[in-house]
Design a protein around this motif. Structure first.
Motif, PDB file in Angstrom:
ATOM      1  N   GLU A  19     -15.385 119.152 -48.682  1.00 49.68           N
ATOM      2  CA  GLU A  19     -15.252 119.003 -50.124  1.00 49.68           C
ATOM      3  C   GLU A  19     -15.549 117.559 -50.522  1.00 49.68           C
ATOM      4  N   MET A  20     -16.183 117.420 -51.662  1.00 47.79           N
ATOM      5  CA  MET A  20     -16.525 116.108 -52.197  1.00 47.79           C
ATOM      6  C   MET A  20     -15.951 115.997 -53.601  1.00 47.79           C
ATOM      7  N   SER A  56     -14.112 106.963 -61.135  1.00 48.70           N
ATOM      8  CA  SER A  56     -15.500 106.493 -61.098  1.00 48.70           C
ATOM      9  C   SER A  56     -16.458 107.669 -60.955  1.00 48.70           C
ATOM     10  N   ASN A  57     -17.745 107.395 -61.027  1.00 47.96           N
ATOM     11  CA  ASN A  57     -18.751 108.429 -60.806  1.00 47.96           C
ATOM     12  C   ASN A  57     -19.211 108.451 -59.354  1.00 47.96           C
ATOM     13  N   TYR A  58     -18.532 107.725 -58.493  1.00 51.32           N
ATOM     14  CA  TYR A  58     -18.806 107.814 -57.062  1.00 51.32           C
ATOM     15  C   TYR A  58     -18.011 108.993 -56.496  1.00 51.32           C
ATOM     16  N   HIS A  59     -18.599 109.697 -55.515  1.00 57.05           N
ATOM     17  CA  HIS A  59     -17.940 110.846 -54.892  1.00 57.05           C
ATOM     18  C   HIS A  59     -17.618 110.517 -53.437  1.00 57.05           C
ATOM     19  N   TYR A  60     -16.416 110.847 -53.013  1.00 55.29           N
ATOM     20  CA  TYR A  60     -16.056 110.655 -51.608  1.00 55.29           C
ATOM     21  C   TYR A  60     -15.842 112.010 -50.938  1.00 55.29           C
ATOM     22  N   VAL A  61     -15.986 112.012 -49.630  1.00 57.16           N
ATOM     23  CA  VAL A  61     -15.757 113.221 -48.844  1.00 57.16           C
ATOM     24  C   VAL A  61     -14.270 113.288 -48.507  1.00 57.16           C
ATOM     25  N   LYS A  62     -13.651 114.388 -48.871  1.00 58.48           N
ATOM     26  CA  LYS A  62     -12.195 114.515 -48.761  1.00 58.48           C
ATOM     27  C   LYS A  62     -11.781 114.740 -47.312  1.00 58.48           C
ATOM     28  N   PRO A  63     -10.891 113.888 -46.754  1.00 58.05           N
ATOM     29  CA  PRO A  63     -10.382 114.144 -45.403  1.00 58.05           C
ATOM     30  C   PRO A  63      -9.696 115.502 -45.334  1.00 58.05           C
ATOM     31  N   THR A  64      -9.926 116.210 -44.251  1.00 57.15           N
ATOM     32  CA  THR A  64      -9.470 117.593 -44.108  1.00 57.15           C
ATOM     33  C   THR A  64      -8.752 117.737 -42.772  1.00 57.15           C
ATOM     34  N   PHE A  65      -7.462 118.029 -42.814  1.00 58.55           N
ATOM     35  CA  PHE A  65      -6.621 117.948 -41.624  1.00 58.55           C
ATOM     36  C   PHE A  65      -6.184 119.323 -41.117  1.00 58.55           C
ATOM     37  N   GLN A  66      -5.904 119.353 -39.814  1.00 55.43           N
ATOM     38  CA  GLN A  66      -5.497 120.586 -39.144  1.00 55.43           C
ATOM     39  C   GLN A  66      -3.982 120.575 -38.873  1.00 55.43           C
ATOM     40  N   ASP A  67      -3.410 121.748 -38.734  1.00 54.14           N
ATOM     41  CA  ASP A  67      -2.069 121.837 -38.166  1.00 54.14           C
ATOM     42  C   ASP A  67      -2.152 121.302 -36.730  1.00 54.14           C
ATOM     43  N   GLY A  68      -1.222 120.449 -36.368  1.00 57.51           N
ATOM     44  CA  GLY A  68      -1.273 119.850 -35.023  1.00 57.51           C
ATOM     45  C   GLY A  68      -2.342 118.777 -34.886  1.00 57.51           C
ATOM     46  N   GLN A  69      -2.724 118.188 -36.008  1.00 58.66           N
ATOM     47  CA  GLN A  69      -3.783 117.175 -36.007  1.00 58.66           C
ATOM     48  C   GLN A  69      -3.433 116.003 -35.087  1.00 58.66           C
ATOM     49  N   THR A  70      -4.412 115.563 -34.323  1.00 52.03           N
ATOM     50  CA  THR A  70      -4.281 114.336 -33.536  1.00 52.03           C
ATOM     51  C   THR A  70      -5.395 113.379 -33.949  1.00 52.03           C
ATOM     52  N   PHE A  71      -5.206 112.109 -33.656  1.00 55.75           N
ATOM     53  CA  PHE A  71      -6.188 111.096 -33.996  1.00 55.75           C
ATOM     54  C   PHE A  71      -6.533 110.288 -32.752  1.00 55.75           C
ATOM     55  N   LYS A  72      -7.745 109.803 -32.724  1.00 53.59           N
ATOM     56  CA  LYS A  72      -8.205 108.983 -31.613  1.00 53.59           C
ATOM     57  C   LYS A  72      -9.282 108.049 -32.129  1.00 53.59           C
ATOM     58  N   LEU A  73      -9.195 106.775 -31.749  1.00 55.08           N
ATOM     59  CA  LEU A  73     -10.184 105.809 -32.196  1.00 55.08           C
ATOM     60  C   LEU A  73     -11.520 106.075 -31.513  1.00 55.08           C
ATOM     61  N   SER A  74     -12.591 106.062 -32.298  1.00 49.91           N
ATOM     62  CA  SER A  74     -13.912 106.322 -31.739  1.00 49.91           C
ATOM     63  C   SER A  74     -14.330 105.195 -30.801  1.00 49.91           C
ATOM     64  N   ALA A  75     -15.233 105.495 -29.895  1.00 53.38           N
ATOM     65  CA  ALA A  75     -15.792 104.471 -29.017  1.00 53.38           C
ATOM     66  C   ALA A  75     -16.637 103.513 -29.856  1.00 53.38           C
ATOM     67  N   LYS A 103      -6.422 116.604 -47.510  1.00 50.70           N
ATOM     68  CA  LYS A 103      -5.860 117.927 -47.767  1.00 50.70           C
ATOM     69  C   LYS A 103      -5.835 118.703 -46.458  1.00 50.70           C
ATOM     70  N   PRO A 104      -5.024 119.760 -46.380  1.00 48.54           N
ATOM     71  CA  PRO A 104      -5.099 120.624 -45.199  1.00 48.54           C
ATOM     72  C   PRO A 104      -6.414 121.385 -45.171  1.00 48.54           C
ATOM     73  N   ASP A 105      -6.939 121.604 -43.985  1.00 45.08           N
ATOM     74  CA  ASP A 105      -8.157 122.388 -43.840  1.00 45.08           C
ATOM     75  C   ASP A 105      -7.881 123.826 -44.285  1.00 45.08           C
ATOM     76  N   ARG A 106      -8.923 124.588 -44.479  1.00 38.96           N
ATOM     77  CA  ARG A 106      -8.763 125.969 -44.918  1.00 38.96           C
ATOM     78  C   ARG A 106      -7.903 126.731 -43.908  1.00 38.96           C
ATOM     79  N   ASP A 107      -7.005 127.524 -44.419  1.00 41.98           N
ATOM     80  CA  ASP A 107      -6.075 128.328 -43.611  1.00 41.98           C
ATOM     81  C   ASP A 107      -5.078 127.468 -42.824  1.00 41.98           C
TER      82      ASP A 107
END
Length: 770
Positions: free
Chosen positions: A112-113, A119-138, A171-175
């Motif tokens: 979702e955007m 503003s008239n700028y559009h951002y991509v909405k972060p979409t999270f899962q149940d049990g979401q984990t995070f990890k820093l990219s290489a 927001k939470p991901d779909r379902d």
């Protein structure tokens, strides 16, 4: 010593270089390495512009190939599994989240955007899962770009979106049912790891943006700041400048109490100058204030005398070493440089300042507050330009002011309520159940752009250009008739932009040639500039000729398309010397004349688009928001109320999260609303069900910002979802999310074939409702 800083710089380049490169990559014309190299070239060029302007604190990690929030999604491995499971190259995965991917057996739609604040700028909405984990990219991007600048001899201040804003804006991901803010404990260690790497690379200070502090926040979000900044402000990590913009933060001081140990705070003193005193009182004994006194959202030259007065007030309280002169926000929202503009009227040219010039402005103001003599020539020139604009005859039209004074309450309302109007429209238009239409524009091909450019340069005559446009209209009508759409459009081949086209036909506007601003991804817009009172030029129709020509070549209803007063206002650079409600009413009166002229020419379906209505909504609830909605709704109603009941008024809204001001949408009293819906997880549909919306509605059945073609079955599922969410067959229109200007013809035809077939399926299924 007072330092100067910029919070972010436009990414596209002086000639929309990034747009051209990304679209060439998407089209398979350049390689991944070519695109990455072009990004590096642009970053170095932009850092050098700011350094040469005399800016002391230059940002890094403000560059993105698509969107800065999307960067953070990938940076923290918050990528939904449907993308990560596709095993795409990281760059292709990134673009798949932004614009979808339908190639090589992989078919995923985009995330979702939505609009970035107001503003008239559009951002991509972060979409999270149940049990979401995070990890820093290489090789994290913020570290890599900091090192890139350092290698070029420029020590930058990396920019990060803060953890509370990142989660709150998601927001939470779909379902899924996860509440994003509850993921803070999992996210903070990744931020700490990133800050440690930035510190090791040599970053002494990091700009961490928490713009949600300008909202009315729920208590759970406010409570998140304390644990977040206790960890992120710990010893051994870089100094943190907590950055806010687009509003005031005084109402959230309780949330900021836990961040008093941070190095500094940035506030927007252009949008809300009255917050300076309370903020100065709130700062700790050693905290730094970044004073946003140069407008990052508009193109008007900064009044140095006013800005210097504000900065001196801060210095009087804090001392020189604790004040930074800054842009109010990132300059992402402004064009690259005024130097590219060779055709602006000589009188107005000195009134403006674009991103490169604003970088110079912050440096001059920072010098002026301690040594005005060193920059006296610049101060004198600025005062002269400010005075010239204030006294110019271009800004005032007594005829427009007289007409505004004659507006009566009766002019805001249609002749009859909706039940009577819809009966008249059914009798007149004779449309089937589940009528199909498009939002207005059809693909703007290379040939259209070439011919328009030739006409603009005088290489072809007006007659030759008109014949070309008529040929394009003929072809678009033929395509729509072959597709068996019910309400046709002329396709808008003559229009360069949905606001600029109208502005060019009105007094009170001026136009640029290269002042492009990123709207989303590679999409750039060139907002016109409102410099004075607005009216139709010589009171001549702006759209009637093309719509009348189209109507004469089809037996089906032809829809005329206009851009509404609020969108014309918001998608221009508005005046800052007159309240926006005054400018909106002037636009409404000009459009009222156009609506009446369209009806007189035989156009009995007229769409007045207002996608920017949500964008203009004040970020906090209360009197200011209700006052805005009052004059915004009145402006729309004024523009469409001079016609007969049998003429049908449509309005279009895209990327509008209007759950919290639905009463205003209903108050527009449009006969048919079309809305962006395909990426909103039906949340907008539920509002219409809950509020028992009485008029007609066309929720978009597929996303036009993606090149993927939805199947007929997919569109049927969307229509079924609409019916399951309380929309009645007799009120439902079938249409795409938005205009088709940016799409290619093959995908456009394929998608519309599926859309029409889906509509016919439901038309047969509910034939008894006809």
């Amino acid at each position: 010593m007072v330092k100067s800083s910029v919070l972010g710089f436009p990414r596209m380049g002086v000639n929309r270089d990034l747009k051209k490169a990304t679209e060439a990559y998407w089209g398979g014309k350049i390689s991944r390495d070519d695109l990455i190299a072009e990004g590096k070239r642009l970053r170095l060029a932009h850092w050098k512009i700011q350094k040469d302007a005399g800016v002391d604190v230059i940002p890094s990690n403000d560059f993105a190939f698509y969107d800065q929030v999307l960067d953070h999604i990938q940076l923290f491995n918050a990528v939904p599994t449907r993308y990560s499971d596709a095993k795409l190259d990281p760059l292709d995965e990134y673009f798949a989240m932004g614009r979808g991917h339908q190639k090589g057996g992989i078919d995923v739609s985009s995330l979702e955007m939505v609009k970035w604040f107001d503003s008239n700028y559009h951002y991509v909405k972060p979409t999270f899962q149940d049990g979401q984990t995070f990890k820093l990219s290489a090789n994290p991007k913020p570290v890599a770009q900091f090192n890139e600048a350092k290698e070029a001899g420029i020590i930058t201040r990396p920019v990060l979106l803060g953890p509370v804003s990142f989660l709150h804006l998601g927001k939470p991901d779909r379902d899924q049912s996860v509440d994003p803010i509850t993921l803070l404990d999992q996210l903070l260690p990744v931020y700490v790891e990133l800050l440690q790497q930035l510190k090791a690379a040599g970053a002494e200070t990091v700009q961490i943006d928490e713009p949600v502090l300008v909202f009315d926040l729920p208590q759970k979000t406010k409570d998140a700041f304390k644990p977040a900044y206790e960890k992120l402000g710990a010893a051994g990590l870089p100094n943190l400048l907590l950055t806010t913009y687009f509003g005031d933060i005084v109402h959230n001081f309780d949330a900021l109490a836990a961040t008093s140990h941070l190095w500094g705070l940035h506030v927007d003193l252009v949008r809300n100058p009255e917050q300076l005193g309370p903020v100065l009182d709130k700062l700790g004994p050693s905290q730094v204030l970044s004073a946003g006194v140069v407008d990052g959202r508009n193109i008007w030259k900064t009044d140095f005398s006013k800005a210097i007065k504000v900065v001196k007030e801060a210095i009087a309280k804090l001392g020189e070493d604790r004040v930074i002169v800054a842009t109010s926000s990132s300059l992402l929202h402004t064009p690259h440089t005024l130097a590219s503009e060779k055709k602006l009227p000589e009188e107005v040219y000195p009134w403006f300042s674009f991103a490169s010039e604003k970088a110079v402005e912050v440096a001059i103001i920072a010098k002026a507050v301690t040594d005005a003599a060193a920059v006296q020539a610049q101060l004198d020139a600025n005062a002269k330009d400010i005075h010239a604009r204030a006294t110019s005859a271009l800004t005032n039209d007594p005829n427009v002011k007289k007409r505004q004074s004659e507006v009566t309450p009766e002019m805001y309302n249609r002749k009859s309520p909706f039940p009577q109007r819809i009966a008249a429209q059914r009798s007149h238009l004779k449309l089937p159940l589940f009528p199909t239409t498009t939002i207005g524009s059809f693909p703007q091909t290379k040939e259209i752009r070439v011919q328009r450019n030739k006409f603009t340069k005088g290489e072809i005559t007006a007659e030759e250009y008109e014949k070309f446009i008529e040929k394009e209209i003929d072809e678009v009508i033929q395509v729509q008739q072959e597709l068996d759409l019910d309400v046709l459009v002329h396709g808008e081949p003559e229009r360069n932009d949905m606001v600029q086209y109208f502005g060019e036909r009105m007094d009170g506007y001026v136009f640029t040639t290269h002042a492009w601003v990123q709207s989303y991804g590679s999409r750039c817009v060139r907002p016109p500039i409102i410099v004075g009172d607005i009216s139709r030029r010589n009171n001549e129709p702006m759209t009637v000729k093309e719509s009348k020509y189209a109507a004469a070549h089809s037996k089906k209803p032809m829809k005329g398309m206009l851009t509404g007063p609020i969108t014309c206002l918001r998608w221009s650079f508005p005046r800052d010397d007159v309240h926006q409600s005054v400018q909106a009413q002037q636009l409404a009166l000009a459009l009222r004349d156009e609506v009446v002229d369209l009806e007189a020419a035989g156009i009995y379906v007229i769409q007045v688009d207002e996608p920017a209505l949500r964008e203009g909504l004040p970020l906090r609830s209360g009197k200011e928001r209700e006052a805005y909605l009052d004059w915004a709704v009145e402006s729309f109603k004024l523009s469409v109320s001079g016609i007969a009941d049998s003429t049908q008024i449509h309005s279009h809204f895209c990327y509008s999260e209007f759950q919290d001001f639905f009463h205003a949408i209903a108050a527009l009293d449009a006969d048919v609303l079309s809305i962006e819906n395909s990426k909103s997880d039906a949340k907008l549909l539920r509002v219409f069900e809950r509020e028992e919306y009485p008029r007609h509605i066309g929720p978009g059945v597929y996303d036009i910002h993606s090149p993927r073609v939805p199947s007929e079955e997919e569109i049927k599922e969307r229509i079924e979802e609409m019916l399951n969410n309380g929309l009645r067959p007799e009120q439902l229109w079938i249409n795409p999310d938005c205009g088709l200007k940016t799409r290619q013809w093959p995908e456009t035809k394929a998608a519309l074939i599926n859309m029409v077939n889906a509509a016919k399926y439901f038309r047969a299924k509910y034939a008894d409702k006809a």
